[in-house]
Design a protein around this motif. Structure first.
Motif, mmCIF file in Angstrom:
data_model
loop_
_atom_site.group_PDB
_atom_site.id
_atom_site.type_symbol
_atom_site.label_atom_id
_atom_site.label_comp_id
_atom_site.label_asym_id
_atom_site.label_seq_id
_atom_site.Cartn_x
_atom_site.Cartn_y
_atom_site.Cartn_z
ATOM 1 N N ARG A 101 0.907 -1.105 -0.089
ATOM 2 C CA ARG A 101 -0.156 -0.101 -0.044
ATOM 3 C C ARG A 101 0.914 1.395 0.071
ATOM 4 N N GLU A 102 0.371 2.338 -0.509
ATOM 5 C CA GLU A 102 0.902 3.881 -0.339
ATOM 6 C C GLU A 102 1.609 3.904 0.772
ATOM 7 N N GLY A 103 2.936 4.195 1.168
ATOM 8 C CA GLY A 103 3.105 4.682 2.610
ATOM 9 C C GLY A 103 4.709 5.165 2.464
ATOM 10 N N ARG A 104 5.386 4.808 3.643
ATOM 11 C CA ARG A 104 6.788 5.327 3.774
ATOM 12 C C ARG A 104 7.649 4.731 2.601
ATOM 13 N N ARG A 105 8.717 5.304 2.005
ATOM 14 C CA ARG A 105 9.394 4.774 1.083
ATOM 15 C C ARG A 105 10.457 3.790 1.593
ATOM 16 N N VAL A 106 10.748 2.690 1.186
ATOM 17 C CA VAL A 106 11.506 1.642 1.648
ATOM 18 C C VAL A 106 12.648 1.358 0.667
ATOM 19 N N GLY A 107 13.997 1.460 1.266
ATOM 20 C CA GLY A 107 15.079 1.267 0.343
ATOM 21 C C GLY A 107 15.707 -0.123 0.601
ATOM 22 N N GLU A 150 2.738 -1.805 3.999
ATOM 23 C CA GLU A 150 2.563 -0.290 4.370
ATOM 24 C C GLU A 150 3.469 0.546 3.486
ATOM 25 N N GLY A 151 4.633 0.151 3.035
ATOM 26 C CA GLY A 151 5.588 1.056 2.401
ATOM 27 C C GLY A 151 5.540 1.336 0.985
ATOM 28 N N THR A 152 6.143 2.066 0.410
ATOM 29 C CA THR A 152 6.397 2.229 -1.031
ATOM 30 C C THR A 152 7.694 1.698 -1.373
ATOM 31 N N HIS A 153 8.001 1.016 -2.368
ATOM 32 C CA HIS A 153 9.259 0.472 -2.756
ATOM 33 C C HIS A 153 9.211 0.021 -4.305
ATOM 34 N N SER A 154 10.559 0.203 -4.848
ATOM 35 C CA SER A 154 10.637 -0.239 -6.177
ATOM 36 C C SER A 154 10.400 -1.842 -6.299
ATOM 37 N N GLY A 155 10.165 -2.123 -7.588
ATOM 38 C CA GLY A 155 10.177 -3.606 -7.830
ATOM 39 C C GLY A 155 11.119 -4.418 -7.241
ATOM 40 N N ALA A 160 13.269 -8.190 -2.845
ATOM 41 C CA ALA A 160 14.222 -8.392 -1.727
ATOM 42 C C ALA A 160 13.360 -8.400 -0.465
ATOM 43 N N LEU A 161 12.452 -7.714 -0.306
ATOM 44 C CA LEU A 161 11.538 -8.001 1.180
ATOM 45 C C LEU A 161 10.837 -9.185 1.149
ATOM 46 N N LEU A 162 10.383 -9.428 0.030
ATOM 47 C CA LEU A 162 9.506 -10.565 -0.158
ATOM 48 C C LEU A 162 10.587 -11.878 0.482
ATOM 49 N N GLY A 163 11.805 -11.831 -0.098
ATOM 50 C CA GLY A 163 12.767 -12.910 0.087
ATOM 51 C C GLY A 163 12.942 -12.909 1.397
#
Length: 400
Positions: A101-107, A150-155, A160-163
């Motif tokens: 969902r739209e939220g804080r940018r995650v890097g 809850e974060g916003t992130h690139s593909g 990487a988060l899913l992993g």
């Protein structure tokens, strides 16, 4: 009320060193019923608070050697209750795809921080048991899922988060299983499989599926355990890292062993050794396979030999492994010694079996692990046939 009674049943069962299956059998025997209307899964539901025993309560109390009042007494909580699974699982369907969902940018920096915490949790599991680690494991998993959702992130960052969610689900599921929370562990494993598949990581999905297969094989789901262990191996394909294929073949071997298929188990053990032999320093393996080596394969080989009652092969292997084992890994040490105790009993060496069993009981009392408690019960049952041997009788009486 149900959760209070369930916690008390689990506590008293652990004190006796019984598995859930053993308690189920004792209840049926005490009730004088034909067949097994109460099984391991029903005991598990009681202990998790999913069901209340009601009419079975007096028979449970009798089997455990306590009064009904003891099983109904309130729990004195030293810390807050565990976070609910609904706090971190997507909706009510663990296999459902995680959505952002739209939220804080995650890097990638935050992904790296999560990766370090996940690996730290794995290392902690080497020396601590499930009862000690379940809270931090659930907290980390809840936070990781919320960061993704809850974060916003690139593909790239999303994958990487899913992993990392998949890796965290594997270790959290393992910890929950060690704490005796098998239903919760299965849901966590399935969440991890979903995350790994979304991330396109078949090797990680295989690790999660193999972990779930291992639990099923050890908790009465032998047929499903074989099927899932085979599916995990087939899913990673021939190009998976050698360590991964060796581990998944080890799980296949154990699944066949628990299903009573000795020849299939032996073939899988041989294939696991061949797979590991292909590993080299030039081949990169995932961090979560750091512990897979020839020693671990030897442990599984010895366990298989013990389970199929071939002690002349099991005992030398176990003694060799234990002579070099890190004694800070208390839970694993207790588990491996429990296999040695059973193998020694099978080899008609009751005095040595008793001495080994005494160590198992002492070590298991120092860790909050459902696995070690269950193995104490197995060892005690195996030694009952030598109850007239003084050394054995002393161990049995002391454990009781």
């Amino acid at each position: 009320m149900g959760s209070r009674i369930g916690a008390n049943i689990r506590r008293e069962r652990g004190r006796r060193g019984w598995s859930q299956g053993r308690l189920a059998r004792e209840i049926c025997r005490g009730a004088g019923v034909v067949g097994e209307p109460v099984g391991r899964q029903e005991v598990s539901r009681w202990e998790q608070g999913k069901r209340t025993p009601r009419q079975w309560l007096p028979f449970i109390a009798t089997a455990l050697g306590v009064s009904v009042d003891v099983l109904q007494e309130p729990q004195r909580l030293d810390q807050p209750p565990l976070p609910a699974l609904s706090d971190f699982l997507p909706d009510d369907d663990p296999p459902a795809a995680l959505s952002a969902r739209e939220g804080r940018r995650v890097g990638l920096g935050q992904v790296g921080d999560l990766q370090k915490r996940v690996h730290g949790l794995r290392l902690a599991d080497d020396v601590l048991a499930g009862g000690d680690l379940i809270r931090p494991a659930l907290r980390e998993l809840r936070v990781a899922v919320r960061v993704y959702r809850e974060g916003t992130h690139s593909g790239e960052v999303g994958r990487a988060l899913l992993g990392q969610i998949g890796e965290l689900a594997q270790i959290a599921g393992w910890i929950a299983s060690d704490a005796g929370q098998h239903g919760d562990a299965e849901r966590i494993y399935r969440l991890g499989i979903s995350a790994a598949m979304q991330a396109g990581d078949r090797t990680l999905a295989g690790n999660l599926a193999g972990s779930l297969a291992y639990q099923l094989s050890n908790t009465g789901g032998e047929v499903e355990g074989v099927r899932l262990a085979r599916a995990a191996l087939d899913g990673v394909g021939p190009d998976a890292p050698p360590k991964a294929r060796a581990l998944y073949l080890d799980r296949v071997a154990w699944a066949h062993t628990k299903a009573g298929e000795a020849q299939s188990a032996m073939r899988a053990l041989g294939e696991a050794g061949e797979a590991l032999a292909e590993d080299s320093a030039e081949i990169e393996s995932p961090d979560y396979l750091y512990w897979v080596d020839a020693g671990e394969l030897k442990v599984m080989e010895s366990r298989v030999y013990t389970e199929i009652h071939r002690p002349l092969r099991a005992v030398p292997l176990l003694r060799d492994v234990l002579s070099r084992y890190d004694t800070t890994h208390t839970r694993e040490l207790a588990l491996y010694l429990s296999w040695l105790a059973v193998a020694l009993a099978d080899a008609n060496e009751p005095e040595e079996a008793a001495a080994t069993a005494e160590r198992v009981v002492a070590l298991s009392g120092a860790v909050t692990s459902d696995r070690t408690a269950a193995r104490v019960g197995v060892v005690r049952e195996r030694l009952e046939g030598y109850g007239d041997v003084p050394e054995v009788r002393a161990v049995l009486d002391g454990a009781a």
